[in-house]
Motif scaffolding. Structure first.
Motif, PDB file in Angstrom:
ATOM      1  N   PHE A   1      18.307   6.260 -13.745  1.00 28.17           N
ATOM      2  CA  PHE A   1      18.142   7.654 -13.301  1.00 28.17           C
ATOM      3  C   PHE A   1      18.512   7.795 -11.822  1.00 28.17           C
ATOM      4  CE2 PHE A   1      14.762   9.079 -16.564  1.00 28.17           C
ATOM      5  CZ  PHE A   1      15.618   9.994 -17.155  1.00 28.17           C
ATOM      6  N   ILE A   2      17.978   6.887 -11.005  1.00 31.22           N
ATOM      7  CA  ILE A   2      18.096   7.018  -9.548  1.00 31.22           C
ATOM      8  C   ILE A   2      19.533   6.806  -9.079  1.00 31.22           C
ATOM      9  CG2 ILE A   2      17.423   5.879  -7.356  1.00 31.22           C
ATOM     10  CD1 ILE A   2      15.291   7.729  -8.531  1.00 31.22           C
ATOM     11  N   THR A   3      20.215   5.839  -9.701  1.00 27.76           N
ATOM     12  CA  THR A   3      21.564   5.508  -9.225  1.00 27.76           C
ATOM     13  C   THR A   3      22.641   6.274  -9.988  1.00 27.76           C
ATOM     14  OG1 THR A   3      21.752   3.712 -10.814  1.00 27.76           O
ATOM     15  CG2 THR A   3      20.871   3.146  -8.632  1.00 27.76           C
ATOM     16  N   GLY A   4      22.285   6.811 -11.149  1.00 26.89           N
ATOM     17  CA  GLY A   4      23.281   7.478 -11.995  1.00 26.89           C
ATOM     18  C   GLY A   4      24.224   6.481 -12.655  1.00 26.89           C
TER      19      GLY A   4
ATOM     20  N   ASN B   1      10.692   1.035 -18.455  1.00 21.02           N
ATOM     21  CA  ASN B   1      10.611   2.145 -17.498  1.00 21.02           C
ATOM     22  C   ASN B   1      11.339   1.815 -16.201  1.00 21.02           C
ATOM     23  OD1 ASN B   1       8.983   4.517 -18.462  1.00 21.02           O
ATOM     24  ND2 ASN B   1       7.639   2.843 -19.072  1.00 21.02           N
ATOM     25  N   ALA B   2      11.271   0.550 -15.783  1.00 27.34           N
ATOM     26  CA  ALA B   2      11.953   0.144 -14.546  1.00 27.34           C
ATOM     27  C   ALA B   2      13.474   0.288 -14.701  1.00 27.34           C
ATOM     28  CB  ALA B   2      11.582  -1.297 -14.202  1.00 27.34           C
ATOM     29  N   ILE B   3      13.960  -0.148 -15.854  1.00 25.30           N
ATOM     30  CA  ILE B   3      15.408  -0.070 -16.126  1.00 25.30           C
ATOM     31  C   ILE B   3      15.852   1.395 -16.132  1.00 25.30           C
ATOM     32  CG2 ILE B   3      17.141  -0.434 -17.922  1.00 25.30           C
ATOM     33  CD1 ILE B   3      15.232  -2.670 -19.009  1.00 25.30           C
ATOM     34  N   LYS B   4      15.044   2.192 -16.818  1.00 25.75           N
ATOM     35  CA  LYS B   4      15.382   3.619 -16.939  1.00 25.75           C
ATOM     36  C   LYS B   4      15.372   4.293 -15.568  1.00 25.75           C
ATOM     37  CE  LYS B   4      13.291   6.011 -20.260  1.00 25.75           C
ATOM     38  NZ  LYS B   4      12.163   6.811 -20.794  1.00 25.75           N
ATOM     39  N   LEU B   5      14.340   3.935 -14.766  1.00 24.20           N
ATOM     40  CA  LEU B   5      14.237   4.537 -13.436  1.00 24.20           C
ATOM     41  C   LEU B   5      15.438   4.148 -12.576  1.00 24.20           C
ATOM     42  CD1 LEU B   5      12.555   6.228 -11.504  1.00 24.20           C
ATOM     43  CD2 LEU B   5      11.240   4.182 -10.914  1.00 24.20           C
TER      44      LEU B   5
ATOM     45  N   PRO C   1       0.805  -1.231   0.000  1.00 22.51           N
ATOM     46  CA  PRO C   1       0.000   0.000   0.000  1.00 22.51           C
ATOM     47  C   PRO C   1       0.831   1.270   0.000  1.00 22.51           C
ATOM     48  CG  PRO C   1      -0.069  -1.066   2.159  1.00 22.51           C
ATOM     49  CD  PRO C   1       0.643  -2.014   1.230  1.00 22.51           C
ATOM     50  N   ASP C   2       2.098   1.187   0.441  1.00 14.41           N
ATOM     51  CA  ASP C   2       2.917   2.412   0.529  1.00 14.41           C
ATOM     52  C   ASP C   2       3.736   2.653  -0.742  1.00 14.41           C
ATOM     53  OD1 ASP C   2       4.312   0.074   1.086  1.00 14.41           O
ATOM     54  OD2 ASP C   2       5.798   1.108   2.337  1.00 14.41           O
ATOM     55  N   TYR C   3       3.657   1.760  -1.736  1.00 13.05           N
ATOM     56  CA  TYR C   3       4.429   1.949  -2.973  1.00 13.05           C
ATOM     57  C   TYR C   3       3.704   2.938  -3.900  1.00 13.05           C
ATOM     58  CZ  TYR C   3       8.127  -1.522  -2.234  1.00 13.05           C
ATOM     59  OH  TYR C   3       9.241  -2.182  -1.777  1.00 13.05           O
ATOM     60  N   GLN C   4       4.396   3.373  -4.959  1.00 17.60           N
ATOM     61  CA  GLN C   4       3.837   4.338  -5.918  1.00 17.60           C
ATOM     62  C   GLN C   4       3.635   3.618  -7.255  1.00 17.60           C
ATOM     63  OE1 GLN C   4       6.663   7.982  -5.490  1.00 17.60           O
ATOM     64  NE2 GLN C   4       7.787   6.214  -4.742  1.00 17.60           N
ATOM     65  N   LEU C   5       2.581   4.008  -7.974  1.00 18.24           N
ATOM     66  CA  LEU C   5       2.232   3.312  -9.218  1.00 18.24           C
ATOM     67  C   LEU C   5       2.511   4.183 -10.439  1.00 18.24           C
ATOM     68  CD1 LEU C   5       0.747   0.998 -10.784  1.00 18.24           C
ATOM     69  CD2 LEU C   5      -1.392   2.202 -10.290  1.00 18.24           C
ATOM     70  N   PHE C   6       3.209   3.596 -11.421  1.00 20.51           N
ATOM     71  CA  PHE C   6       3.339   4.228 -12.736  1.00 20.51           C
ATOM     72  C   PHE C   6       2.709   3.297 -13.757  1.00 20.51           C
ATOM     73  CE2 PHE C   6       5.456   4.814 -16.840  1.00 20.51           C
ATOM     74  CZ  PHE C   6       5.205   6.168 -17.052  1.00 20.51           C
ATOM     75  N   LEU C   7       1.806   3.836 -14.576  1.00 25.39           N
ATOM     76  CA  LEU C   7       1.053   3.004 -15.517  1.00 25.39           C
ATOM     77  C   LEU C   7       1.565   3.150 -16.945  1.00 25.39           C
ATOM     78  CD1 LEU C   7      -2.454   3.716 -14.003  1.00 25.39           C
ATOM     79  CD2 LEU C   7      -1.317   1.472 -14.088  1.00 25.39           C
ATOM     80  N   CYS C   8       1.584   2.041 -17.666  1.00 21.38           N
ATOM     81  CA  CYS C   8       1.943   2.067 -19.090  1.00 21.38           C
ATOM     82  C   CYS C   8       1.082   1.026 -19.816  1.00 21.38           C
ATOM     83  CB  CYS C   8       3.448   1.853 -19.256  1.00 21.38           C
ATOM     84  SG  CYS C   8       4.027   0.327 -18.485  1.00 21.38           S
TER      85      CYS C   8
ATOM     86  N   SER D   1       9.160  15.655 -12.168  1.00 20.48           N
ATOM     87  CA  SER D   1       8.258  15.920 -13.280  1.00 20.48           C
ATOM     88  C   SER D   1       8.960  15.662 -14.615  1.00 20.48           C
ATOM     89  CB  SER D   1       7.785  17.371 -13.174  1.00 20.48           C
ATOM     90  OG  SER D   1       7.025  17.684 -14.291  1.00 20.48           O
ATOM     91  N   GLY D   2       8.318  14.886 -15.477  1.00 18.59           N
ATOM     92  CA  GLY D   2       8.876  14.613 -16.810  1.00 18.59           C
ATOM     93  C   GLY D   2       9.832  13.435 -16.854  1.00 18.59           C
ATOM     94  N   MET D   3      10.114  12.826 -15.718  1.00 17.61           N
ATOM     95  CA  MET D   3      11.094  11.732 -15.644  1.00 17.61           C
ATOM     96  C   MET D   3      10.658  10.538 -16.505  1.00 17.61           C
ATOM     97  SD  MET D   3      11.918   9.999 -12.018  1.00 17.61           S
ATOM     98  CE  MET D   3      13.579   9.816 -11.446  1.00 17.61           C
ATOM     99  N   LEU D   4       9.380  10.196 -16.454  1.00 21.44           N
ATOM    100  CA  LEU D   4       8.802   9.111 -17.255  1.00 21.44           C
ATOM    101  C   LEU D   4       7.522   9.655 -17.879  1.00 21.44           C
ATOM    102  CD1 LEU D   4       8.924   6.261 -14.549  1.00 21.44           C
ATOM    103  CD2 LEU D   4      10.689   6.759 -16.269  1.00 21.44           C
ATOM    104  N   GLY D   5       7.040   8.990 -18.909  1.00 22.43           N
ATOM    105  CA  GLY D   5       5.783   9.464 -19.483  1.00 22.43           C
ATOM    106  C   GLY D   5       5.271   8.548 -20.573  1.00 22.43           C
TER     107      GLY D   5
END
Ligand SMILES: Cc1ncc(COP(=O)(O)O)c(C=O)c1O
Length: 382
Positions: free
Chosen positions: A109-112, A102-106, A86-93, A258-262
């Protein structure tokens, strides 16, 4: 115009479907133990699903992600509740490959960092990043070849740690249970150690639950048989019961920008209505538990019928591995007994039925299966 013929087709034209059954255009009825490749979760044409989608279509089918869509929030709430996150965040595609992309890209992005680890016999989809992480040279075009994708032996912790030591790894992606690779279950200890190592080396653990998720294995996600909490979990297939939708859920420590994924279509009104209906029915009809129970019955009967043959899997994700090629066996099931099954490679039958399959449906399959197995044994003896 001709179709671009990349699929080898059975000469069958499904015209209608209900629950675990499909009828072709001649009215022949088939038992569906394939679920259109693990996609049908709550059963074909479930009345709640049909009414949710048609009702939504009469209101609004689509608007872009530039406005508020309360259906996305309802979906996130219900998914969080049923999945235990319940505490996780959802991105839809829109698909499994897109979710993994998107998971790979995220993770990157997060780790650089730029490398992702995956494992032998894994399948993660056919888009550029996902296919590079898929262990099948036949589907990797020269454009997709990249040193950023590192495929290591399945369940090999030492090889994984050695790669992590390069300091270049953004994430590790692994299926909850390998589907296309042949129903291979990662060791629980391996998963627990992957979680530990990703934390130690500053990268993310991505669980690809596209085939093994959404209740199929008797837990909401297959990795929930182990004591781990991945950073990102990807899903698709059963999520929409055939309506194209995919998504990933993301650890609350990972912050969006904002704009990180879309995506244009991802999370549209119709797709959300379909996915909400799926979650409603999964909960209302207790289908995750049904998958656990029918699956364990089916698996134990298959083990009795086939002593000595490896029968792998959990819930309604089952593989039976034969010492011979199974084309004839599957053709007999399909054309003589009217039962759809799946396959992994040339020697593994893969069962991925709708999660509404009950004991009666399982018995229908087992009766036909025993008949064929006896035939095969007789031929073997001759
Ligand atoms: C484990 C896994 N990941 C990713 C995918 C790709 O999903 P899609 O075909 O929706 O892109 C699949 C599809 O079979 C899959 O089984």
């Amino acid at each position: 115009m001709e179709l671009f013929k990349v699929y080898s087709l059975f000469n069958i034209t499904p015209a209608k479907a209900k629950g675990c059954y499909v009828w072709d255009d001649h009215g022949t009825k088939y038992l569906d133990l394939y679920g259109g490749h693990a996609v049908i979760s709550i059963g074909h044409t479930h009345p709640h699903y049909v009414s949710k989608i048609t009702g939504q279509l009469q209101k609004i089918g689509f608007y872009s992600n530039s406005v508020i869509n309360p259906l996305q929030e309802e979906l996130a709430l219900k998914l969080g509740d049923l999945s235990g996150y319940p505490d996780y965040q959802l991105f839809l595609c829109n698909s499994g490959a897109e979710a993994n992309e998107n998971a790979i890209k995220l993770a990157s992005f997060i780790t650089g960092k730029r490398k992702i680890i995956s494992f032998t016999k894994g399948f993660h989809g056919r888009t550029s990043g996902a296919v590079a992480l898929t262990d099948n040279p036949g589907i990797i075009a020269p454009f997709n070849e990249t040193e950023n994708a590192v495929i290591l032996p399945f369940n090999d912790l030492e090889a994984t740690e050695n790669e992590l030591k390069t300091g270049e790894v953004a994430g590790i992606i692994i299926e909850g249970i390998q589907g296309i690779g042949g129903i291979n279950i990662p060791d629980s200890r391996f998963l627990v150690n992957l979680e530990r190592l990703t934390k130690q080396y500053g990268c993310l653990l991505i669980l690809d639950e596209i085939q093994s998720g959404y209740g199929r294995t008797g837990k909401f996600f297959a990795h929930q048989y182990s004591d781990i909490k991945p950073d990102i979990i990807t899903m698709a297939k059963g999520m929409g019961n055939g309506f194209p939708i995919g998504g990933m859920i993301i650890n609350p420590d990972i912050k969006p920008r904002s704009g990180m994924l879309g995506t244009t279509f991802g999370g549209n009104h119709l797709a959300c209505a379909a996915a909400i209906a799926v979650l409603d029915v999964l909960k209302e009809e207790d289908l995750v538990e049904n998958a656990a129970q029918t699956g364990s019955y089916l698996k134990s009967r298959l083990e009795e019928i086939n002593p000595g043959l490896p029968v792998r899997g959990k819930g309604l994700m089952i593989g039976i591995e034969y010492p011979f090629e199974i084309k004839d066996l599957r053709n007999k099931l399909l054309f003589d007994h009217h039962i759809f099954t799946g396959v992994s490679g040339k020697k593994i039958v893969r069962l991925l039925p709708p999660l509404v399959l009950g004991k009666a449906g399982a018995d229908e399959f087992l009766a036909a299966y025993m008949n064929i197995v006896e035939d095969i044994e007789i031929q073997d003896q001759n």
